[in-house]
Design a protein around this motif. Structure first.
Motif, PDB file in Angstrom:
ATOM      1  N   LEU A 125      43.554  36.286   9.795  1.00  0.00           N
ATOM      2  CA  LEU A 125      44.115  34.921   9.986  1.00  0.00           C
ATOM      3  C   LEU A 125      43.709  33.948   8.804  1.00  0.00           C
ATOM      4  CD1 LEU A 125      46.129  33.422  11.665  1.00  0.00           C
ATOM      5  CD2 LEU A 125      44.040  32.911  13.297  1.00  0.00           C
ATOM      6  N   VAL A 126      42.054  34.161   8.624  1.00  0.00           N
ATOM      7  CA  VAL A 126      41.581  33.165   7.400  1.00  0.00           C
ATOM      8  C   VAL A 126      42.289  33.570   6.196  1.00  0.00           C
ATOM      9  CG1 VAL A 126      39.526  32.872   6.191  1.00  0.00           C
ATOM     10  CG2 VAL A 126      39.309  32.867   8.602  1.00  0.00           C
ATOM     11  N   GLU A 127      42.608  35.039   6.000  1.00  0.00           N
ATOM     12  CA  GLU A 127      43.308  35.333   4.705  1.00  0.00           C
ATOM     13  C   GLU A 127      44.749  34.784   4.601  1.00  0.00           C
ATOM     14  OE1 GLU A 127      41.737  39.362   2.907  1.00  0.00           O
ATOM     15  OE2 GLU A 127      42.109  39.491   5.081  1.00  0.00           O
ATOM     16  N   SER A 128      45.388  34.724   5.469  1.00  0.00           N
ATOM     17  CA  SER A 128      46.814  34.259   5.513  1.00  0.00           C
ATOM     18  C   SER A 128      46.721  32.899   4.977  1.00  0.00           C
ATOM     19  CB  SER A 128      47.150  34.353   7.097  1.00  0.00           C
ATOM     20  OG  SER A 128      46.820  33.059   7.846  1.00  0.00           O
ATOM     21  N   VAL A 129      45.745  31.874   5.083  1.00  0.00           N
ATOM     22  CA  VAL A 129      45.959  30.575   4.386  1.00  0.00           C
ATOM     23  C   VAL A 129      45.097  30.508   3.436  1.00  0.00           C
ATOM     24  CG1 VAL A 129      47.049  29.458   6.329  1.00  0.00           C
ATOM     25  CG2 VAL A 129      44.633  29.700   6.257  1.00  0.00           C
ATOM     26  N   GLY A 130      43.837  31.308   3.324  1.00  0.00           N
ATOM     27  CA  GLY A 130      42.763  31.160   2.373  1.00  0.00           C
ATOM     28  C   GLY A 130      41.777  30.369   2.686  1.00  0.00           C
ATOM     29  N   PRO A 131      40.561  30.734   2.619  1.00  0.00           N
ATOM     30  CA  PRO A 131      39.351  29.665   2.550  1.00  0.00           C
ATOM     31  C   PRO A 131      39.454  28.245   1.808  1.00  0.00           C
ATOM     32  CG  PRO A 131      38.736  31.846   2.202  1.00  0.00           C
ATOM     33  CD  PRO A 131      40.012  31.859   2.015  1.00  0.00           C
ATOM     34  N   ALA A 132      40.169  28.466   0.731  1.00  0.00           N
ATOM     35  CA  ALA A 132      40.049  27.237   0.073  1.00  0.00           C
ATOM     36  C   ALA A 132      41.006  25.944   0.672  1.00  0.00           C
ATOM     37  CB  ALA A 132      40.627  27.158  -1.336  1.00  0.00           C
ATOM     38  N   TRP A 133      42.107  26.456   1.459  1.00  0.00           N
ATOM     39  CA  TRP A 133      42.794  25.587   2.152  1.00  0.00           C
ATOM     40  C   TRP A 133      42.058  25.087   3.500  1.00  0.00           C
ATOM     41  CZ3 TRP A 133      44.994  25.762   7.107  1.00  0.00           C
ATOM     42  CH2 TRP A 133      45.892  24.655   7.511  1.00  0.00           C
ATOM     43  N   ILE A 134      41.657  25.964   4.011  1.00  0.00           N
ATOM     44  CA  ILE A 134      40.524  25.452   5.161  1.00  0.00           C
ATOM     45  C   ILE A 134      39.758  24.786   4.731  1.00  0.00           C
ATOM     46  CG2 ILE A 134      39.452  26.333   7.205  1.00  0.00           C
ATOM     47  CD1 ILE A 134      40.728  29.225   6.985  1.00  0.00           C
ATOM     48  N   GLU A 135      38.982  24.813   3.497  1.00  0.00           N
ATOM     49  CA  GLU A 135      38.070  23.811   3.340  1.00  0.00           C
ATOM     50  C   GLU A 135      38.549  22.539   3.022  1.00  0.00           C
ATOM     51  OE1 GLU A 135      34.443  24.353   0.023  1.00  0.00           O
ATOM     52  OE2 GLU A 135      36.560  24.385  -0.874  1.00  0.00           O
ATOM     53  N   ARG A 136      39.800  22.388   2.100  1.00  0.00           N
ATOM     54  CA  ARG A 136      40.326  21.144   2.045  1.00  0.00           C
ATOM     55  C   ARG A 136      40.733  20.427   3.387  1.00  0.00           C
ATOM     56  NH1 ARG A 136      42.862  24.170  -1.986  1.00  0.00           N
ATOM     57  NH2 ARG A 136      44.928  24.474  -0.803  1.00  0.00           N
ATOM     58  N   ARG A 137      41.141  21.149   4.259  1.00  0.00           N
ATOM     59  CA  ARG A 137      41.652  20.490   5.343  1.00  0.00           C
ATOM     60  C   ARG A 137      40.429  20.010   6.062  1.00  0.00           C
ATOM     61  NH1 ARG A 137      46.707  19.693   8.609  1.00  0.00           N
ATOM     62  NH2 ARG A 137      45.981  19.569  10.942  1.00  0.00           N
ATOM     63  N   ILE A 138      39.342  20.918   6.251  1.00  0.00           N
ATOM     64  CA  ILE A 138      38.191  20.552   7.204  1.00  0.00           C
ATOM     65  C   ILE A 138      37.462  19.039   6.229  1.00  0.00           C
ATOM     66  CG2 ILE A 138      35.768  20.631   7.371  1.00  0.00           C
ATOM     67  CD1 ILE A 138      36.576  23.669   8.005  1.00  0.00           C
TER      68      ILE A 138
END
Length: 386
Positions: A283-296
């Protein structure tokens, strides 16, 4: 290809739709509520086990390989350099008792400000005579390249750091630390940053991550990844029968260590947990850590901006290079324990430390969650609750 007029699923929207934590949940640094995919994977695996047939166990255990492959892709390690562990503490104990002590016993540096899980393994291994332990008191609890450089000695064998500080959210400069320590072993506790921050994980010699927090995989999940340098040097003292060559040859003998990170395996772990872990990682791979990081990052900015009119004393780093998903703060007109109780009464889940309240946001944190924090504080002040 979808047909004409067929809706195209946005993977980011699909990711966000996977989660259903309560609005005021701001405690991801303690525990990350799992996704629907993780819950479903666990339930499916458990149901399969309940209906056991000739191939059930082998089929369930295939989740281990699936999770290992996902870890390898996200961390930048070879699959042969990854082994699953049930939590961070187990991986750190295995790392501590694997530090080489020949030709001479060296020293290991750790921070006295780290979470206790990153203290006990090193203390216990030092008590067992594996190395000498030196506990540092870095300014502000921050393990920086410059600070570590000043503490290095010729007999320093390894340095253990947290990728992200549990109390303040300070993100260590792993690449800088790697550069200053040279060929010494770099051991990193990555539980507060892996999957939600883009860090050069490949510079770690031993990377240990539990999956129950930011990866939102549930308890009983985690991994240990080792560099080629570590695999050449370490002696995995805490290694079990599944970490040996030909483990199912039951001849009563102690077999040689298996190849790669597999030598750190203690026993067969839960394939139900591994199915959950694989689902969380993918699930993390589906959006990528970089996008999660930006969102956070956007959520941290919004939370900070909302708190500013309340005159907070911020305990966390806020510059993008050194922040993660944690914002710790205090208010002059209260004790942290009081504030924690008021926030809980207002529907906000947070962690209270000695001198601050720790809020931790994820990609799924909403404006309503942030509003719950500020409105609770304002209402308490209006009522003179302090």
């Amino acid at each position: 290809m979808p047909g004409a007029g067929a809706p195209v699923t946005d993977p980011r929207a699909a990711y966000l739709a996977q989660f259903c934590e309560t609005t005021g949940y701001l405690d991801f640094a303690r525990y990350g509520p799992p996704s629907r995919a993780v819950v479903a994977a666990s339930a499916t695996a458990m149901h399969s086990g309940a209906m056991a047939g000739p191939d059930t166990v082998d089929e369930l255990m295939s989740a281990t390989d699936r999770a290992v492959r996902a870890v390898a892709r996200l961390a930048g390690f070879a699959t042969s350099s990854v082994v699953l562990v049930p939590n961070t503490s187990t991986g750190l104990f295995q790392a501590a008792f694997a530090i080489p002590f020949e030709p001479a016993i060296g020293e290991v540096l750790v921070s006295g400000s780290d979470f206790p899980a990153n203290h006990y393994p090193w203390a216990r291994a030092a008590q067992a005579g594996r190395f000498r332990l030196r506990v540092l008191a870095p300014p502000g609890g921050r393990m920086t390249p410059e600070g570590i450089r000043a503490e290095l000695r010729p007999d320093t064998t390894a340095v253990s750091v947290s990728a992200v500080d549990f109390a303040t959210g300070y993100r260590a400069d792993l690449a800088g630390i790697r550069e200053v320590i040279g060929e010494r072993l770099l051991i990193v506790d990555g539980i507060q940053g892996f999957g939600v921050t883009t860090q050069p994980w490949e510079v770690c010699d031993i990377l240990v991550v539990g999956g129950q927090k930011w990866l939102r995989a549930g308890w009983g999940t985690g991994f240990l990844a080792l560099s080629d340098r570590a695999l050449e040097r370490v002696d995995p003292l805490l290694s079990g029968w599944t970490g040996a060559v030909d483990p199912t040859h039951y001849d009563g003998l102690i077999h040689p260590h298996a190849h790669g990170a597999a030598r750190f395996s203690l026993t067969n772990l839960s394939p139900v947990d591994h199915a959950a872990f694989a689902a969380a990682l993918e699930l993390v791979e589906s959006v990528g850590p970089a996008w999660i990081e930006r969102r956070i990052g956007e959520r941290i900015d919004a939370l900070h901006e909302a708190l500013l009119p309340l005159d907070p004393m911020i305990r966390s780093a806020l510059d993008p290079a050194h922040r993660a998903g944690i914002l710790a703060f205090a208010l002059a007109d209260h004790q942290p324990a009081q504030l924690g109780k008021r926030l809980a009464a207002g529907g906000v889940t947070a962690t209270v430390h000695a001198g601050a309240v720790r809020l931790s946001v994820h990609a799924t944190t909403t404006d309503a969650a942030i509003e719950a924090v500020t409105s609770t504080i304002r209402e308490s002040r209006r009522q003179g609750a302090w």
